[in-house]
Design an enzyme around this catalytic site. Structure first.
Site, PDB file in Angstrom:
ATOM      1  N   ASP A   1       0.804  -1.009  -0.087  1.00 13.06           N
ATOM      2  CA  ASP A   1       0.078   0.052   0.057  1.00 13.06           C
ATOM      3  C   ASP A   1       0.933   1.290   0.048  1.00 13.06           C
ATOM      4  O   ASP A   1       1.021   1.917   0.815  1.00 13.06           O
ATOM      5  CB  ASP A   1      -0.846  -0.046   1.191  1.00 13.06           C
ATOM      6  CG  ASP A   1      -1.833   1.285   1.239  1.00 13.06           C
ATOM      7  OD1 ASP A   1      -2.113   1.730   0.303  1.00 13.06           O
ATOM      8  OD2 ASP A   1      -2.756   1.374   2.089  1.00 13.06           O
TER       9      ASP A   1
ATOM     10  N   ASN B   1       1.611   6.623   3.459  1.00 11.39           N
ATOM     11  CA  ASN B   1       2.429   5.634   4.269  1.00 11.39           C
ATOM     12  C   ASN B   1       3.925   5.710   4.273  1.00 11.39           C
ATOM     13  O   ASN B   1       4.608   4.678   4.661  1.00 11.39           O
ATOM     14  CB  ASN B   1       1.956   4.095   3.674  1.00 11.39           C
ATOM     15  CG  ASN B   1       0.464   3.937   4.152  1.00 11.39           C
ATOM     16  OD1 ASN B   1      -0.031   4.537   5.164  1.00 11.39           O
ATOM     17  ND2 ASN B   1      -0.342   3.180   3.068  1.00 11.39           N
TER      18      ASN B   1
ATOM     19  N   ASP C   1       1.538   1.056   7.800  1.00  8.96           N
ATOM     20  CA  ASP C   1       0.523   0.337   7.085  1.00  8.96           C
ATOM     21  C   ASP C   1       0.929  -0.607   6.302  1.00  8.96           C
ATOM     22  O   ASP C   1       0.803  -0.619   5.010  1.00  8.96           O
ATOM     23  CB  ASP C   1      -0.346   1.280   6.367  1.00  8.96           C
ATOM     24  CG  ASP C   1      -0.974   2.246   7.579  1.00  8.96           C
ATOM     25  OD1 ASP C   1      -1.337   1.704   8.500  1.00  8.96           O
ATOM     26  OD2 ASP C   1      -1.959   3.162   6.918  1.00  8.96           O
TER      27      ASP C   1
END
Length: 256
Positions: A182, A187, A201
């Site tokens: 992701d 992030n 994450d």
């Protein structure tokens, strides 16, 4: 906190929501909540706690977001690359949660870095290259290949979709790496000097073609900073644009 409601400022969908958040009972029991720092598209919330300072990621029961998977990936990656340290994890009838030690950096979509988008995207590219070069493919127990992602989406949705079928076969693998899973701009964390600091994450981390991450990382620069920042990210990573792989992996992202 008797009401369990905490006012927060933010954006639509993933981001800091504009409406008050209901603080789950388990989070209220962990100590003072300083702020709600994030809400994802599934209604999951991330809280910053005081005394001692910790982050709590909480997701409601019944949503397709497996915090156990993130715990396993964080614990695997932590000795190798800068990621949050898991302090606690659990579940009850309301939902599940993950408590981590705070990291010193700011998200690449913090207002400071949104105001300096070139700095942010270069740090994202450099950080992604560091992640890909550091994590050992041969030792990684997690799979994020096209086949694994399509199979998981089919299982989740009760069968194949026309959108996924329309993607066709994947392009040949450029280079297998351990992908973030992701790699959207929020992030990546940046240090105060604008360099890459850490990743957060990592619930989908796994082995895949590096373009599975690169396509999404560049995609997210459009959402978070506007047009014109895809190539600076790729330059910082050290790779030329690949329109075919980018198109395929963006389509897979949207379809899964």
């Amino acid at each position: 906190m008797t009401s369990g409601r905490l006012p927060i400022a933010g954006a639509e969908l993933a981001g800091r929501p504009v409406d008050p958040a209901i603080v789950p009972h388990v989070v209220q029991g962990m100590g003072g909540v300083r702020e709600v720092v994030w809400r994802n598209e599934l209604g999951g919330l991330t809280f910053l706690l005081d005394e001692p300072e910790r982050f709590v990621k909480w997701v409601p029961a019944g949503v397709p977001l497996d915090l156990d998977a993130e715990v396993a990936r964080l614990r695997w990656a932590a000795p190798l690359t800068p990621v949050p340290t898991v302090l606690e994890a659990g579940a009850d009838d309301e939902g599940s949660w993950l408590v981590t030690h705070p990291l010193a950096g700011r998200s690449a979509v913090d207002q400071r870095w949104v105001a300096e988008p070139l700095t942010a995207v270069r740090a994202i590219g450099a950080g992604l290259r560091a992640l890909h070069d550091t994590l050992p493919v041969e030792d990684c127990p997690f799979d994020w290949t096209v086949e694994a992602r399509v199979a998981a989406a089919d299982a989740r949705e009760g069968g194949p979709s026309a959108e996924r079928a329309a993607l066709g076969p994947p392009p040949p693998v450029d280079r297998l790496v351990v992908c973030h899973g992701d790699a959207c701009a929020p992030n990546t964390l940046l240090a105060d000097d604008g360099t890459w600091l850490a990743h957060v994450d990592l619930g989908a981390l796994g082995v895949a073609d590096r373009w599975a991450d690169l396509a999404v990382a560049t995609y997210s620069t459009i959402w978070n900073y506007g047009p014109g920042y895809e190539e600076p990210l790729l330059d910082a990573y050290g790779i030329a644009p690949d329109p075919v792989r980018t198109a395929f992996y963006r389509g897979l992202w949207d379809a899964t």
